[in-house]
Structure formats: C-alpha cells, structure tokens
Motif scaffolding. Structure first.
Motif, PDB file in Angstrom:
ATOM      1  N   GLY A 412       0.760  -1.243   0.000  1.00  0.00           N
ATOM      2  CA  GLY A 412       0.000   0.000   0.000  1.00  0.00           C
ATOM      3  C   GLY A 412       0.792   1.294   0.000  1.00  0.00           C
ATOM      4  N   ARG A 413       2.131   1.219   0.033  1.00  0.00           N
ATOM      5  CA  ARG A 413       2.916   2.444  -0.051  1.00  0.00           C
ATOM      6  C   ARG A 413       3.311   2.684  -1.509  1.00  0.00           C
ATOM      7  NH1 ARG A 413       5.121   2.473   5.850  1.00  0.00           N
ATOM      8  NH2 ARG A 413       3.609   0.863   6.252  1.00  0.00           N
ATOM      9  N   GLY A 414       2.452   3.326  -2.255  1.00  0.00           N
ATOM     10  CA  GLY A 414       2.742   3.568  -3.666  1.00  0.00           C
ATOM     11  C   GLY A 414       2.454   2.328  -4.503  1.00  0.00           C
ATOM     12  N   THR A 415       2.914   2.362  -5.749  1.00  0.00           N
ATOM     13  CA  THR A 415       2.658   1.246  -6.653  1.00  0.00           C
ATOM     14  C   THR A 415       3.948   0.504  -6.946  1.00  0.00           C
ATOM     15  OG1 THR A 415       3.102   2.564  -8.616  1.00  0.00           O
ATOM     16  CG2 THR A 415       0.836   2.576  -7.792  1.00  0.00           C
ATOM     17  N   LEU A 416       3.824  -0.704  -7.473  1.00  0.00           N
ATOM     18  CA  LEU A 416       5.006  -1.478  -7.839  1.00  0.00           C
ATOM     19  C   LEU A 416       5.825  -0.740  -8.893  1.00  0.00           C
ATOM     20  CD1 LEU A 416       3.432  -5.059  -8.032  1.00  0.00           C
ATOM     21  CD2 LEU A 416       4.920  -4.179  -6.243  1.00  0.00           C
ATOM     22  N   GLN A 417       5.127  -0.094  -9.829  1.00  0.00           N
ATOM     23  CA  GLN A 417       5.833   0.650 -10.876  1.00  0.00           C
ATOM     24  C   GLN A 417       6.705   1.753 -10.261  1.00  0.00           C
ATOM     25  OE1 GLN A 417       6.046   0.175 -14.313  1.00  0.00           O
ATOM     26  NE2 GLN A 417       7.619   1.755 -14.049  1.00  0.00           N
ATOM     27  N   GLN A 418       6.135   2.476  -9.287  1.00  0.00           N
ATOM     28  CA  GLN A 418       6.920   3.525  -8.625  1.00  0.00           C
ATOM     29  C   GLN A 418       8.125   2.920  -7.903  1.00  0.00           C
ATOM     30  OE1 GLN A 418       3.820   5.101  -6.207  1.00  0.00           O
ATOM     31  NE2 GLN A 418       3.146   6.623  -7.715  1.00  0.00           N
TER      32      GLN A 418
END
Lengths: 440, 310
Positions: A412-418
């Motif tokens: 939940g801390r940002g996205t995998l891409q980020q």
C-alpha cells in the motif's frame, strides 16, 4: 537444501552465525593434533552452511590420506559473505573453499576473490552441468566456481483446493491471474498464492523468466536497466491482483507464513526446486494433498524457466593450497558418489546433468506429494532456465533494496511501478558511489 | 604489602624513593586489567572506525580518502533523520511509562505490604533475564496478524485484534516489548536505592504521623533522585540505540521496518548488507555524538532542577 540467502531473516541467521563462530574456534584447533600422524599433512578449510557436509568430506579424506577437510559453518547468507569480505580485505584468514550462491558470484568476482579453476582441469566439465548454471560460473574461458545445487522454479500446489474450484495448475500467467481472481471471489479466505515481494530473490526469479536483464557488467562499466518494459509489465500484472485483493503480499519464511500454508490459506507456492522438501517440514498436517507443476508461461506452449536459489563452491585466490582446494571442490561437485549423496541425503537439487537425467533420481516418489515423482517436474524446468541472466556486482544491496521497496509498494505504499523507478535511481546512485561508470 | 593503606603522613618516617614510587604505582597496577581491555575493545576499535569513516571503499576504484565526505552525506541522508524521529517519538512516550512502572513496583516491594516479596522481585526481573532477541521473537509470534496469540484470542471472542505490525501501531508494539523487558531491570536499581534510604529518616516520618503513601511520595522517592536520573539516562541511551527489537520485527513486518527504522538498524544494514562500511562508521560516530549530547543535556537539566529545589 540451500535456501536463498535472504530467506531466513533475522534471528535464525544470526544465531547460526554465533554457533558457527564457536565451532570455528574448536574446529581450527583439532587438525593440529592430527597433522603429526599423516605422511603429507594438509588441512583444507571449507566454509559452508549445508548441514552434515562432513558426510561427503569424510569420503574425500578416506580417498586422500593426509588431507583433513575442516568444514566450518560461519553463518547462512549475509553473515557468511561478510566474513569472506573481511578475509579478502585482510588478505588472509578466509577458507580455501567457500560456498557461494549463484547470485553472489558477480559480487565476489568484482572483488577478485576467486581462483580460476580452468588451469586445474575444470574447463572440460562444460557439458556436465545444466547450461544456465555453467554459464553463471564461467566468464569466457575462465571457470570461477563449480555448480552445486539449484532451484529452477515451479508451482507447488494443493490439489484438493484446486480440485474444489474445478481448476488445473495454470499453464500461462494469464490463466494464473484468472484463477486468482476467481478463487478470491468464491472463497475470500483461501487465496491462490502469496506474492513474497519481501524476498528480492523471488521477484528476481519471476522477472528472470520474463526476460528481465537489469545489469550488464563489463569490467568497471555497468549498464543498469531495472525499470524497463519487462518490469512495467510485471508490475502491472501483480498490481492488478494486489488491488483486487486476489493475492496476499505477506512476508515469507516467518511463522505466520508457514502457518498460512499449513492451514490451507494459499493454494500455490511459487518456489525453486528446493521448495518441495522444505515444505514437508512445515506443512505436515496437509501431507499427501500437495503436488508440483511447471511454472506458468508467458505465452501458451512456451518453455522458459528461471532459477531461485542454489549454490556453488569456489576456491579463494588467497588460499595457500589452490591446487588441492580445486581438487577437493571438483571431487565434491563432480564425483558421482558425492553429487548423488548431496541429492539424496541432503536433498540438494542437483545441477549435474548425469543426475538430472538419472532414472532413479527422477522417479523417486514423494509421499507428501501423493507419491508424485516431483523431481521430474523440476528437472524438466532446469533444462529450460533462461541462460542470459546476469546479476549485479553489488547483489547484497540490490537484493535488500528490492525486498524493501517492492514489499512496501505491495503493502500500500505507492505502486510497484513507482518502486521499480525508485530502485532504478537507487542502483544508479549506488553504482556511481562505488566508482562504476554507469550506462542507463 | 598493605602498609600504604594504614600509613598516614604524620606517623610515616621518611621513606625510600622506591617505596613512594611503588605507592603511586599500586593503584594503577590494580587498574591495569581494566585499562588493557578498555583500550583493546573500546579505544582501538573506535580509532579504527574513525579511520574507516574517512575513506570510501569502492568496488570499482578501490579505497579513496574522502575526508569528511561520508559525514556530510550521512547528515544529508533522510534515512538517518527518519530513524531518529522514530526513536525520539518512541523515547518520549516509552521511557516515562517504563520508569513510572519501575518506580511503582519498587515502592510497592519496598513498602513491605506485599507478602512473597522475593518471589515478586524475581518475577518482575525475569523478563530482563530473557535475551532480548528471544523476547522479541516471542512477542513477534504473539503479534502475528492471522495466527498470532492475540489475534487468535480476539477471533475466539468474535472481535478483531488491532494490527500490531502496521505502520501506525509499530512504535506502540515495540514500546510494549521494551517496557516488558526493562521495567524489571530499572525496578531493581530503584529498589536497591530505596533500601539504602536511611531508616531513621523513614521512622521519623512515621513518628510524625505520615501515612505510608506520604512517606513514599515525600521521603523515599525524593531521596532516590540520583538513582532515577541514572535509570533515565540509561533508558535514553538504550532508546537512541534501539536495535534488537526492530531487527527481529523486520522479518515479520518488512514493509514497516525496512532498512532504517532506527539509526542503529541503518548502520547495521549499511555495514552488513550494503557493503558501505565507511558510511556505517560515519553514521555510528554521528549517532554517538547525538547520544552524548542528549544525555548531557538531560543530566544538566536534572541537576539544575535538583540544585534549584535544594
């Protein structure tokens, strides 16, 4: 069974380190007494955390009078590597022969740690090991280690759970995603799998299968291509499943995770070939319900696999007995008696082609898996491992950062891409600080 | 051999030079075993680490002298300040709570109203005897969100247990473990100090008609102020150096703990997984300086107040 080195985090690793250090002191004292008796006395030291390796080294001692092999467990994974690095820095104090996992070879080559085994006759083994493993231990004509065990990946699954949902193990990743979504909808308390993003090596294996080539090393020049089309596809695929709640992203190899498998929360474990035997130890109550199947493919009918875990033995350049050490390593990992013993007694999944094609090995039934000969599944996978994968020359950092960034994103801390974008930046910065010329 | 103890200047006749020299040397001889170890295991490693912090050991270029560059880059590293923010938030809440518990238990034990005092004294102290790594592992198991003890109990009772390992709860969960571990230790220090309070003072307060509660609050506790300051300083240092508990929790909550949840954890990661020994050495000195400054300020503040009160 050799686990990937970040798999037993924290306490266990550190306790075995302390136990290993204690043994080291005792073990070092013993050979002095024996030396006087032998005609041509020689003590070779091996650092390894493979349990009961003395079984094999004792056979070597029998066959080679006058040689004493001293096996020392200095810790599993990072503590072990940290001690080797210390010995390299000091210029002495390291073992003659060291266990090195496949992913750490490039790191130690950068430190010019290994003796070339080609002059001791290792070049002629090029057709004796599974191709990807041979590719990993060689650079051009130089042979820097000998392959030991490995972990070509596959699916270990609960047949009863898949049956109850009317499913067969997925043949493609597309099918796998459909199954995950459907299972989550039908039975919210049973999920298809847990994505162990905290294990950098797990993620790496799946990306390896997808054709990810994050690092290209050429001397002190390094290409870093961590966030690219392959990682973007991978990120989008898992992000969709995570957002739908169709897979968990819990940390692996901790009590909660073991219990989750034992109690049937997950139907599938995506794991290397060392997984089936490992699972037997912690999912006892579900014995007989498990089976193994090949890893899903990117395209239907494909035959591309990747590897998670596994080790090699390397001879340190600083060893005073390089030739004898090379002889020992060669015997341990090339002699049929020893290689078979590692596979049958210690359950190390072999890299030796003789064993991977051996009928008795392939057809061994596993009661835990309903008497399925699971070795067949993983032996087939071993031949399909993509041979072009390269590790970074600072894998300790890469592994740890991948685990931290991707696990945080998956929870939940940002996205995998980020997370992949951040990793790209971090690795470039690290490589620059380490004096590399970086190409992106 | 023991003449230097009994001899006083007035009765001693003029002595030989050798005697006087020996008299001066003897205390240092007694200190020697300590000094040797002190230099070997503290001063020498400190100097080596200081030396290490001035270089950068690189994979591609070997070792380069960089002066204070490691210090500048560590001070500029948000990971250090994140970790420091965690331990400060932790300490501000946990240390007062723990010391209040410890003081309460010490007063209770000292007051004599309890029977089985020895048993309780050992029972309260027992968590400190458990190695902190083991303690943290046990708590980590009990905190488990799906199959842990608390969630199982909550599940049986039909309620939802809080997620002890979430980002919001982590400091509370860690604080609970540390409090469990060190309350008994601090209690023993305070209890020993209470036992040393002169009996005549206490008896005087009884004769003057003070209740046990008043005796505790007005006589005993003020008289062990120094011991309280000591436990507070130990706790502050321990908090700033928090390592074992978050390191153990890292395996079960990697998304929350990460690699720099506390400054010491960050130093460990830098040295042992990131191959950045030099940065780790610099960070250790920065952390050491922060610990020294904070402890000093605390002692200064408490001694001022004590002086003002006196």
């Amino acid at each position: 069974m050799t686990l990937p080195h970040n798999s037993l985090a924290g306490g266990i690793g550190r306790r075995s380190l302390m136990a290993g250090a204690g043994l080291g002191v005792l073990g070092a004292a013993a050979p002095v007494v024996r030396r006087a008796a032998a005609a041509d006395p020689l003590t070779l030291t091996v650092w390894s955390w493979v349990p009961n390796m003395q079984k094999e080294t004792a056979l070597y001692e029998q066959a080679n009078p006058g040689v004493t092999v001293n096996v020392v467990d200095v810790g599993q994974g990072f503590p072990h590597y940290a001690k080797i690095e210390d010995a390299l820095r000091a210029g002495s104090g390291g073992p003659d022969v060291a266990q090195i996992e496949f992913d750490m070879i490039a790191t130690f080559l950068q430190l010019k740690a290994f003796a070339d085994l080609a002059p001791y006759g290792a070049s002629k083994f090029s057709r004796d090991y599974v191709p990807w493993a041979w590719q990993q231990v060689t650079r051009g004509d130089h042979v820097y280690a000998l392959p030991w065990d490995s972990g070509p990946i596959g699916q270990v699954y609960r047949k009863d759970i898949l049956d109850a949902h009317g499913m067969q193990p997925a043949g493609t990743w597309g099918e796998f995603a459909d199954q995950a979504l459907k299972m989550h909808k039908d039975t919210p308390n049973t999920l298809l799998t847990n994505a162990t993003f905290d294990q950098g090596a797990w993620t790496t294996a799946l990306l390896w299968q997808a054709g990810w080539k994050p690092f290209t090393v050429d001397g002190d020049t390094i290409g870093i291509d961590v966030s690219n089309a392959v990682s973007s596809r991978f990120a989008a695929y898992w992000q969709k499943l995570l957002d739908a709640g169709a897979v968990d992203a819990k940390p692996g190899f901790v009590t909660e995770w073991y219990e989750a498998f034992d109690k049937g929360r997950y139907a599938i474990w995506i794991v290397g070939a060392w997984g089936p035997v490992f699972l037997q130890q912690f999912a006892k109550s579900s014995s007989g319900k498990w089976r193994a199947a090949p890893i899903p493919q990117l395209a239907a009918g494909g035959h591309v696999c990747a590897n998670w875990g596994g080790s090699t033995l390397a001879v340190l350049k600083q060893s005073q007995h390089r030739s004898e050490a090379a002889k020992l390593a060669t015997w341990l990992l090339h002699n049929p008696t020893s290689t078979r013993m590692f596979a049958t007694d210690q359950y190390l999944f072999p890299t030796s082609l003789a064993l991977l094609n051996d009928k008795a090995f392939l057809e061994t039934p596993y009661p835990f898996y309903g008497n399925q000969p699971v070795n067949e599944v993983f032996a087939a996978a071993a031949h399909d491992v993509n041979t072009s994968f390269q590790w970074s020359p600072f894998q300790g950092y890469v592994q740890s950062q991948m685990g931290i960034e991707l696990d945080a994103a998956a929870n939940g801390r940002g996205t995998l891409q980020q997370a992949f974008d951040r990793l790209q930046k971090k690795f470039v910065k690290y490589a620059n600080e380490q004096g590399f010329t970086v190409k992106t | 051999m023991f003449d230097f103890v009994t001899a006083t200047p007035t009765q001693a006749p003029p002595r030989h030079r050798g005697h006087r020299l020996r008299r001066r040397l003897v205390p240092y001889l007694f200190l020697l075993p300590f000094m040797v170890l002190f230099v070997l295991v503290l001063i020498v490693p400190l100097l080596l680490a200081l030396d290490l912090s001035l270089y950068r050991d690189t994979l591609a270029r070997g070792q380069i002298f960089v002066g204070l560059a490691n210090y500048f880059s560590i001070l500029d590293d948000s990971s250090l300040w994140d970790g420091l923010a965690h331990v400060v938030a932790f300490g501000v809440v946990q240390v007062p709570i723990m010391l209040a518990f410890a003081l309460g238990l010490a007063v209770l034990l000292d007051s004599g109203v309890l029977w089985g005092r020895r048993l309780f004294r050992i029972a309260f102290f027992l968590p400190y005897a458990v190695p902190s790594v083991i303690g943290a592992l046990i708590w980590a198991y009990m905190y488990g969100p799906s199959f842990g003890l608390f969630s199982s109990i909550a599940h049986a009772a039909g309620v939802r247990a809080p997620d002890f390992l979430s980002g919001r709860m982590m400091l509370v969960s860690l604080g609970n473990v540390v409090t469990w571990e060190y309350t008994g230790y601090n209690m023993i220090i305070l209890y020993a100090a209470l036992q040393a309070v002169p009996r005549d003072v206490v008896e005087a307060s009884w004769i003057c008609g003070a209740t046990p509660w008043q005796t505790a609050l007005r006589i005993r506790i003020p008289l062990i102020g120094q011991a309280l300051v000591l436990t507070a300083v130990f706790s502050i240092i321990g908090t700033l150096q928090l390592f074992n508990e978050p390191e153990m929790f890292k395996a079960i909550a990697p998304d929350v703990i990460g690699d720099h949840y506390t400054p010491n954890l960050y130093a460990y990661t830098l040295a042992f997984t990131d191959q950045q020994v030099n940065a780790s050495a610099a960070l250790s000195f920065v952390l050491g300086a922060i610990v020294a400054v904070v402890s000093y300020i605390f002692m200064l503040a408490t001694s001022r107040r004590a002086a003002g009160a006196g």
